[in-house]
Scaffold this motif. Structure first.
Motif, PDB file in Angstrom:
ATOM      1  N   SER A 228      40.814  49.438  43.241  1.00  0.00           N
ATOM      2  CA  SER A 228      41.613  50.252  42.326  1.00  0.00           C
ATOM      3  C   SER A 228      41.546  49.778  40.883  1.00  0.00           C
ATOM      4  CB  SER A 228      43.082  50.270  42.777  1.00  0.00           C
ATOM      5  OG  SER A 228      43.618  48.956  42.772  1.00  0.00           O
ATOM      6  N   THR A 229      40.941  48.608  40.652  1.00  0.00           N
ATOM      7  CA  THR A 229      40.779  48.115  39.281  1.00  0.00           C
ATOM      8  C   THR A 229      39.401  47.461  39.157  1.00  0.00           C
ATOM      9  OG1 THR A 229      41.625  45.873  39.653  1.00  0.00           O
ATOM     10  CG2 THR A 229      43.254  47.592  39.177  1.00  0.00           C
ATOM     11  N   PRO A 230      38.863  47.360  37.945  1.00  0.00           N
ATOM     12  CA  PRO A 230      37.568  46.683  37.771  1.00  0.00           C
ATOM     13  C   PRO A 230      37.588  45.235  38.254  1.00  0.00           C
ATOM     14  CG  PRO A 230      38.093  47.969  35.819  1.00  0.00           C
ATOM     15  CD  PRO A 230      39.324  47.991  36.677  1.00  0.00           C
ATOM     16  N   LYS A 231      38.674  44.500  37.981  1.00  0.00           N
ATOM     17  CA  LYS A 231      38.753  43.102  38.396  1.00  0.00           C
ATOM     18  C   LYS A 231      38.763  42.993  39.914  1.00  0.00           C
ATOM     19  CE  LYS A 231      41.199  38.800  37.397  1.00  0.00           C
ATOM     20  NZ  LYS A 231      41.358  38.311  38.777  1.00  0.00           N
ATOM     21  N   GLU A 232      39.503  43.877  40.572  1.00  0.00           N
ATOM     22  CA  GLU A 232      39.517  43.865  42.039  1.00  0.00           C
ATOM     23  C   GLU A 232      38.122  44.137  42.589  1.00  0.00           C
ATOM     24  OE1 GLU A 232      41.389  46.344  45.848  1.00  0.00           O
ATOM     25  OE2 GLU A 232      42.121  46.737  43.805  1.00  0.00           O
ATOM     26  N   PHE A 233      37.414  45.065  41.980  1.00  0.00           N
ATOM     27  CA  PHE A 233      36.070  45.410  42.443  1.00  0.00           C
ATOM     28  C   PHE A 233      35.130  44.223  42.315  1.00  0.00           C
ATOM     29  CE2 PHE A 233      31.753  46.918  41.795  1.00  0.00           C
ATOM     30  CZ  PHE A 233      31.595  47.879  42.773  1.00  0.00           C
ATOM     31  N   TRP A 234      35.047  43.635  41.115  1.00  0.00           N
ATOM     32  CA  TRP A 234      34.052  42.599  40.863  1.00  0.00           C
ATOM     33  C   TRP A 234      34.454  41.236  41.406  1.00  0.00           C
ATOM     34  CZ3 TRP A 234      29.508  44.328  39.833  1.00  0.00           C
ATOM     35  CH2 TRP A 234      29.335  45.496  39.088  1.00  0.00           C
ATOM     36  N   SER A 235      35.726  40.947  41.471  1.00  0.00           N
ATOM     37  CA  SER A 235      36.168  39.615  41.908  1.00  0.00           C
ATOM     38  C   SER A 235      36.437  39.509  43.400  1.00  0.00           C
ATOM     39  CB  SER A 235      37.440  39.204  41.147  1.00  0.00           C
ATOM     40  OG  SER A 235      37.188  39.077  39.768  1.00  0.00           O
ATOM     41  N   HIS A 236      36.756  40.632  44.041  1.00  0.00           N
ATOM     42  CA  HIS A 236      37.209  40.542  45.424  1.00  0.00           C
ATOM     43  C   HIS A 236      36.461  41.443  46.403  1.00  0.00           C
ATOM     44  CE1 HIS A 236      40.524  38.121  43.967  1.00  0.00           C
ATOM     45  NE2 HIS A 236      40.841  39.065  43.105  1.00  0.00           N
ATOM     46  N   ARG A 237      35.612  42.343  45.900  1.00  0.00           N
ATOM     47  CA  ARG A 237      35.031  43.305  46.832  1.00  0.00           C
ATOM     48  C   ARG A 237      33.509  43.457  46.723  1.00  0.00           C
ATOM     49  NH1 ARG A 237      38.865  45.662  49.654  1.00  0.00           N
ATOM     50  NH2 ARG A 237      40.986  45.743  48.839  1.00  0.00           N
ATOM     51  N   TRP A 238      32.912  43.178  45.596  1.00  0.00           N
ATOM     52  CA  TRP A 238      31.479  43.416  45.429  1.00  0.00           C
ATOM     53  C   TRP A 238      30.707  42.099  45.401  1.00  0.00           C
ATOM     54  CZ3 TRP A 238      28.611  47.667  45.864  1.00  0.00           C
ATOM     55  CH2 TRP A 238      27.278  47.618  45.445  1.00  0.00           C
ATOM     56  N   ASN A 239      29.668  41.997  46.216  1.00  0.00           N
ATOM     57  CA  ASN A 239      28.760  40.852  46.254  1.00  0.00           C
ATOM     58  C   ASN A 239      29.519  39.523  46.247  1.00  0.00           C
ATOM     59  OD1 ASN A 239      26.551  39.181  46.216  1.00  0.00           O
ATOM     60  ND2 ASN A 239      25.500  40.275  44.571  1.00  0.00           N
ATOM     61  N   LEU A 240      30.168  39.252  47.357  1.00  0.00           N
ATOM     62  CA  LEU A 240      30.979  38.047  47.467  1.00  0.00           C
ATOM     63  C   LEU A 240      30.128  36.780  47.507  1.00  0.00           C
ATOM     64  CD1 LEU A 240      33.711  39.271  49.981  1.00  0.00           C
ATOM     65  CD2 LEU A 240      33.683  39.371  47.475  1.00  0.00           C
ATOM     66  N   LEU A 314      33.760  43.747  29.703  1.00  0.00           N
ATOM     67  CA  LEU A 314      34.800  44.142  28.757  1.00  0.00           C
ATOM     68  C   LEU A 314      35.907  44.925  29.461  1.00  0.00           C
ATOM     69  CD1 LEU A 314      32.575  45.168  25.710  1.00  0.00           C
ATOM     70  CD2 LEU A 314      33.974  43.099  25.957  1.00  0.00           C
ATOM     71  N   SER A 315      35.555  45.703  30.493  1.00  0.00           N
ATOM     72  CA  SER A 315      36.565  46.442  31.260  1.00  0.00           C
ATOM     73  C   SER A 315      37.501  45.477  31.977  1.00  0.00           C
ATOM     74  CB  SER A 315      35.885  47.363  32.277  1.00  0.00           C
ATOM     75  OG  SER A 315      35.130  48.360  31.653  1.00  0.00           O
ATOM     76  N   VAL A 316      36.920  44.444  32.581  1.00  0.00           N
ATOM     77  CA  VAL A 316      37.741  43.441  33.271  1.00  0.00           C
ATOM     78  C   VAL A 316      38.598  42.690  32.259  1.00  0.00           C
ATOM     79  CG1 VAL A 316      37.682  41.321  34.628  1.00  0.00           C
ATOM     80  CG2 VAL A 316      36.132  43.194  35.187  1.00  0.00           C
ATOM     81  N   LEU A 317      38.018  42.350  31.108  1.00  0.00           N
ATOM     82  CA  LEU A 317      38.767  41.659  30.059  1.00  0.00           C
ATOM     83  C   LEU A 317      39.941  42.503  29.589  1.00  0.00           C
ATOM     84  CD1 LEU A 317      39.089  39.329  28.048  1.00  0.00           C
ATOM     85  CD2 LEU A 317      37.471  40.504  26.554  1.00  0.00           C
ATOM     86  N   LEU A 318      39.717  43.810  29.436  1.00  0.00           N
ATOM     87  CA  LEU A 318      40.790  44.717  29.024  1.00  0.00           C
ATOM     88  C   LEU A 318      41.902  44.736  30.067  1.00  0.00           C
ATOM     89  CD1 LEU A 318      41.943  46.893  27.144  1.00  0.00           C
ATOM     90  CD2 LEU A 318      40.582  48.581  28.414  1.00  0.00           C
ATOM     91  N   GLU A 319      41.530  44.805  31.338  1.00  0.00           N
ATOM     92  CA  GLU A 319      42.535  44.804  32.407  1.00  0.00           C
ATOM     93  C   GLU A 319      43.363  43.520  32.380  1.00  0.00           C
ATOM     94  OE1 GLU A 319      42.877  44.430  37.260  1.00  0.00           O
ATOM     95  OE2 GLU A 319      40.962  45.019  36.366  1.00  0.00           O
ATOM     96  N   VAL A 320      42.685  42.378  32.273  1.00  0.00           N
ATOM     97  CA  VAL A 320      43.384  41.087  32.258  1.00  0.00           C
ATOM     98  C   VAL A 320      44.324  40.997  31.060  1.00  0.00           C
ATOM     99  CG1 VAL A 320      43.068  38.600  31.986  1.00  0.00           C
ATOM    100  CG2 VAL A 320      41.590  39.878  33.543  1.00  0.00           C
ATOM    101  N   THR A 321      43.864  41.465  29.899  1.00  0.00           N
ATOM    102  CA  THR A 321      44.681  41.409  28.682  1.00  0.00           C
ATOM    103  C   THR A 321      45.913  42.287  28.802  1.00  0.00           C
ATOM    104  OG1 THR A 321      42.698  40.964  27.357  1.00  0.00           O
ATOM    105  CG2 THR A 321      44.662  41.739  26.187  1.00  0.00           C
ATOM    106  N   VAL A 322      45.737  43.497  29.328  1.00  0.00           N
ATOM    107  CA  VAL A 322      46.869  44.413  29.506  1.00  0.00           C
ATOM    108  C   VAL A 322      47.876  43.820  30.470  1.00  0.00           C
ATOM    109  CG1 VAL A 322      47.563  46.660  30.425  1.00  0.00           C
ATOM    110  CG2 VAL A 322      45.587  46.487  28.901  1.00  0.00           C
ATOM    111  N   ARG A 323      47.401  43.237  31.552  1.00  0.00           N
ATOM    112  CA  ARG A 323      48.319  42.627  32.519  1.00  0.00           C
ATOM    113  C   ARG A 323      49.093  41.475  31.869  1.00  0.00           C
ATOM    114  NH1 ARG A 323      47.832  43.317  38.120  1.00  0.00           N
ATOM    115  NH2 ARG A 323      46.249  44.810  38.795  1.00  0.00           N
ATOM    116  N   GLU A 324      48.417  40.689  31.067  1.00  0.00           N
ATOM    117  CA  GLU A 324      49.097  39.571  30.404  1.00  0.00           C
ATOM    118  C   GLU A 324      50.196  40.071  29.473  1.00  0.00           C
ATOM    119  OE1 GLU A 324      45.432  36.318  30.153  1.00  0.00           O
ATOM    120  OE2 GLU A 324      46.070  37.451  28.371  1.00  0.00           O
ATOM    121  N   ARG A 325      49.894  41.089  28.707  1.00  0.00           N
ATOM    122  CA  ARG A 325      50.853  41.558  27.697  1.00  0.00           C
ATOM    123  C   ARG A 325      52.001  42.351  28.299  1.00  0.00           C
ATOM    124  NH1 ARG A 325      47.296  43.048  22.275  1.00  0.00           N
ATOM    125  NH2 ARG A 325      46.265  40.985  22.113  1.00  0.00           N
ATOM    126  N   THR A 326      51.753  42.985  29.429  1.00  0.00           N
ATOM    127  CA  THR A 326      52.818  43.756  30.084  1.00  0.00           C
ATOM    128  C   THR A 326      53.554  42.929  31.127  1.00  0.00           C
ATOM    129  OG1 THR A 326      51.275  44.625  31.761  1.00  0.00           O
ATOM    130  CG2 THR A 326      51.582  45.922  29.742  1.00  0.00           C
TER     131      THR A 326
END
Length: 365
Positions: A228-240, A314-326
């Motif tokens: 459901s998010t770029p970070k979830e895709f790249w960190s937890h689901r794709w090419n482990l 950059l998409s993952v960076l944006l997600e991480v930044t938004v989560r930090e600020r919110t």
């Protein structure tokens, strides 16, 4: 000037055709080169190079060889490019001097082992002399191996019967459509689905290995289609496999155990900015590696794969930044997950065209 992802790339780096060598001969060549890799790492203290410097030197060698020599089979070339590189990268973070040659060849199982991180690390550093599994654990591993083989076959069948008929006959025709054209977005996702299903061959290969050896290993993928998010895709689901390797190479500190269980320690030691730079570095390295693949397989590089991975970083960076600020750090659930899922896959539909463009041009020519 053409845009990336169009019928013609904005630029091309072209290398001369490689010398075509029969696959059995190449197996012998790469077997000899990997033997030299082992000797170099085992005697690293006698070489006036640091381990990371030695790794870069050997990686450079394994980058150059596929540019000069190739098999007539693309699948074999892909194997020859990736496996030695993977071994060299992994060998730079384990004590190769404690391994015999045969043990070193088997050492990748400690990275891919389906076991707690601390146990994997103790096996990799030879604090546990060898992997010991009960009969029940071996039986369970073999059963999962059969399941993995069946899943891989099912993916290939689904690709042939469902996905392939939906793809355009002239593959590169998608690149002539506007970026936001519905057929462009849908076909891009469809090509991504085809790539995922095609990699069912990896399920079959690793399933056969698990069935024969009785050693449990992680899956290459973890249901990436439900991310459901770029970070979830790249960190937890794709090419482990690559996720674990990159953790060792980029995120794990040298002075502590190179295991995922130490990730919190690393975060405490490093600044948030440093973590973000390391994350972007992973995507940049992935992009460079894919461009090397393009040069080796197709004899040209267009920079589009590098651009794709940069955009994803950059998409993952944006997600991480938004989560930090919110302050929203918990797992996305409910209606938020639905919205994030739609946004994530629109992102892939929009940017994925840059990634698939070199493949579409090559296989359409």
């Amino acid at each position: 000037m053409p845009w990336p992802g169009s019928l013609e790339p904005p630029f091309r780096i072209i290398v001369p055709p490689a010398i075509v060598v029969r696959t059995p001969v190449l197996i012998g060549i790469y077997g000899g080169l990997m033997t030299l890799d082992y000797v170099a790492f085992k005697n690293q203290k006698k070489i006036p190079l640091r381990k990371n410097q030695l790794r870069l030197l050997l990686m450079g060698t394994h980058t150059a060889i596929p540019l000069a020599l190739s098999s007539p089979r693309i699948g074999a070339n892909l194997f020859f490019i990736t496996l030695p590189w993977f071994y060299v990268a992994y060998s730079s973070v384990i004590p190769v001097e404690k391994y015999t040659y045969c043990e070193w060849l088997d050492s990748l199982q400690f990275l891919l082992l389906d076991a707690p991180a601390d146990k994997r690390w103790m096996l990799a550093t030879r604090k546990i002399p060898k992997l010991v599994l009960s009969e029940q654990e071996q039986q369970d591993a073999r059963i999962k191996g059969v399941t993995r083989i069946a899943r891989g076959i099912g993916k290939l069948i689904m690709m042939k019967l469902i996905v392939d008929p939906l793809l355009p006959k002239q593959l590169s025709s998608i690149l002539s459509l506007p970026w936001l054209h519905p057929n462009s977005l849908f076909s891009t996702l469809l090509f991504g689905c085809k790539a995922y299903l095609f990699l069912g061959v990896a399920d079959i290969g690793t399933g056969i290995q698990q069935l024969s050896l009785g050693i449990p290993s992680i899956d290459l993928f973890n249901f990436p289609m439900i991310a459901s998010t770029p970070k979830e895709f790249w960190s937890h689901r794709w090419n482990l496999y690559m996720k674990r390797l990159f953790h060792l190479l980029i995120f794990a500190p040298e002075e502590t155990s190179l295991i995922e269980g130490k990730e919190d320690i690393e975060k405490n030691k490093s600044s948030v900015v440093n973590q973000k730079i390391r994350g972007l570095t992973v995507f940049f390295i992935s992009g460079i590696f894919h461009e090397i693949l393009m040069l080796s397989l197709f004899r040209e590089s267009t920079g589009e794969n590098l651009l794709f991975f940069t955009m994803q970083g950059l998409s993952v960076l944006l997600e991480v930044t938004v989560r930090e600020r919110t302050g929203y750090r918990q797992e996305v659930t409910g209606w938020r997950r639905v919205v994030c899922f739609a946004g994530t896959w629109f992102n892939f539909a929009l940017t994925g065209r840059v990634f698939i463009a070199p493949f579409l041009r090559y296989f359409s020519s």
